[in-house]
Enzyme design. Structure first.
Site, short mmCIF file in Angstrom:
data_model
loop_
_atom_site.label_atom_id
_atom_site.label_comp_id
_atom_site.label_asym_id
_atom_site.label_seq_id
_atom_site.Cartn_x
_atom_site.Cartn_y
_atom_site.Cartn_z
N ASP A 7 0.88 -1.16 0.00
CA ASP A 7 0.00 0.00 0.00
C ASP A 7 0.93 1.22 0.00
O ASP A 7 2.09 1.12 0.41
CB ASP A 7 -0.86 -0.04 1.26
CG ASP A 7 -1.66 1.22 1.46
OD1 ASP A 7 -2.34 1.65 0.51
OD2 ASP A 7 -1.59 1.79 2.57
N ASP A 9 -0.04 5.06 0.83
CA ASP A 9 -0.27 6.02 1.92
C ASP A 9 -0.25 5.31 3.28
O ASP A 9 -1.06 4.41 3.52
CB ASP A 9 -1.64 6.70 1.76
CG ASP A 9 -1.71 7.59 0.52
OD1 ASP A 9 -0.70 8.25 0.23
OD2 ASP A 9 -2.76 7.61 -0.14
C1 BG6 Z 1 -5.71 6.01 -0.30
C2 BG6 Z 1 -5.80 6.80 0.98
O1 BG6 Z 1 -4.40 5.59 -0.52
O2 BG6 Z 1 -6.13 6.77 -1.42
C3 BG6 Z 1 -7.21 7.35 1.13
O3 BG6 Z 1 -5.48 5.98 2.08
C4 BG6 Z 1 -7.60 8.14 -0.12
O4 BG6 Z 1 -7.27 8.17 2.27
C5 BG6 Z 1 -7.46 7.26 -1.35
O5 BG6 Z 1 -8.94 8.61 -0.01
C6 BG6 Z 1 -7.82 7.97 -2.64
O6 BG6 Z 1 -6.85 8.94 -2.90
P1 BG6 Z 1 -6.87 9.94 -4.13
O7 BG6 Z 1 -5.45 10.43 -4.20
O8 BG6 Z 1 -7.25 9.16 -5.37
O9 BG6 Z 1 -7.86 11.01 -3.83
MG MG Z 2 -2.74 3.11 3.59
#
Ligand code: BG6
Ligand code: MG
Length: 210
Positions: A7, A9
């Site tokens: 993963d 984030d």
């Molecule tokens: C995930 C995060 O990696 O990506 C979430 O943990 C986030 O918090 C999701 O909502 C979507 O992200 P993005 O960048 O497409 O808005």
């Molecule tokens: Mg994560």
């Protein structure tokens, strides 16, 4: 195990505070209550599903078009904040562990719900690092659905049973388990009943993946 799917984030780097600031700005503008606890529920959840969670705090009903516009507005602020990220946002522990896992012969991939994955990897200096990147741009169902990890395994040409998923979100452990993957959890992900390995830190992977 032949491959490891990370993963992004909360595992490779930390964008929580940027998500929080961008959602907070949007929520304040629309007069919707938002706090860190609600932000924690957004971990691993797609952008539109995150917005639905935020809108639980208002009785006002927004149309699909209005919601698209709100999500786009949040993303524009978020992308501005991401521009502040640099290779300094990649810790020595994460980089040296990744390098050692690669030296041991594991294929390395990303499995993230974020549509900004490629930008973030570029900002932190990992733009060309991974053998495969599966992200929010190639899936129709977000975690806890296993699609993002199954796609990563497909890109790597490996069977799910031969891949380890590394996650910080409970939704990600559920996705890994439903997809037939073993999982290694960090933080709140260690509390999920299906997690295979509980980690205290990223470098624990060197013990798990000998
Ligand atoms: C995930 C995060 O990696 O990506 C979430 O943990 C986030 O918090 C999701 O909502 C979507 O992200 P993005 O960048 O497409 O808005
Ligand atoms: Mg994560």
């Amino acid at each position: 195990m032949k491959a490891i799917i990370f993963d992004l984030d909360g595992v490779i780097c930390f964008t929580d505070k940027y998500h929080y600031n961008a959602w907070k700005e949007l929520a304040d503008k629309y007069g919707i209550y938002f706090d860190e606890e609600i932000n924690n529920r957004l971990r691993g959840v797609s952008r539109m599903d995150s917005l639905d969670i935020i809108l639980e705090k208002t009785d006002k009903k927004y149309s699909a078009e209005e919601k698209e516009a709100m999500a786009a507005e949040k993303n524009a602020s978020y992308v501005e904040l991401l521009k502040e990220m640099s290779p300094k946002d990649l810790s020595d522990e994460v980089k040296s562990t990744l390098d050692e896992l690669r030296r041991r012969g594991y294929k390395l991939a990303i499995g993230s719900s974020s549509k900004n994955t490629k930008m973030i990897l570029g900002q932190i200096g990992l733009g060309d690092y991974f053998d495969a990147v599966s992200d929010g741009t190639n899936i129709t169902k977000s975690k806890p659905d296993p699609e993002v990890f199954l796609k990563a395994a497909e890109f790597l040409k490996e069977d799910a049973s031969e891949c380890l998923v590394v996650e910080d979100a409970k939704a990600g452990i559920q996705a890994a388990s439903d997809g037939g993957f073993k999982s290694a959890g960090l933080g709140e992900a260690t509390e999920h009943p299906s997690v295979t390995y509980k980690m205290n830190g990223f470098k624990d992977l060197l013990e798990i993946c000998k």
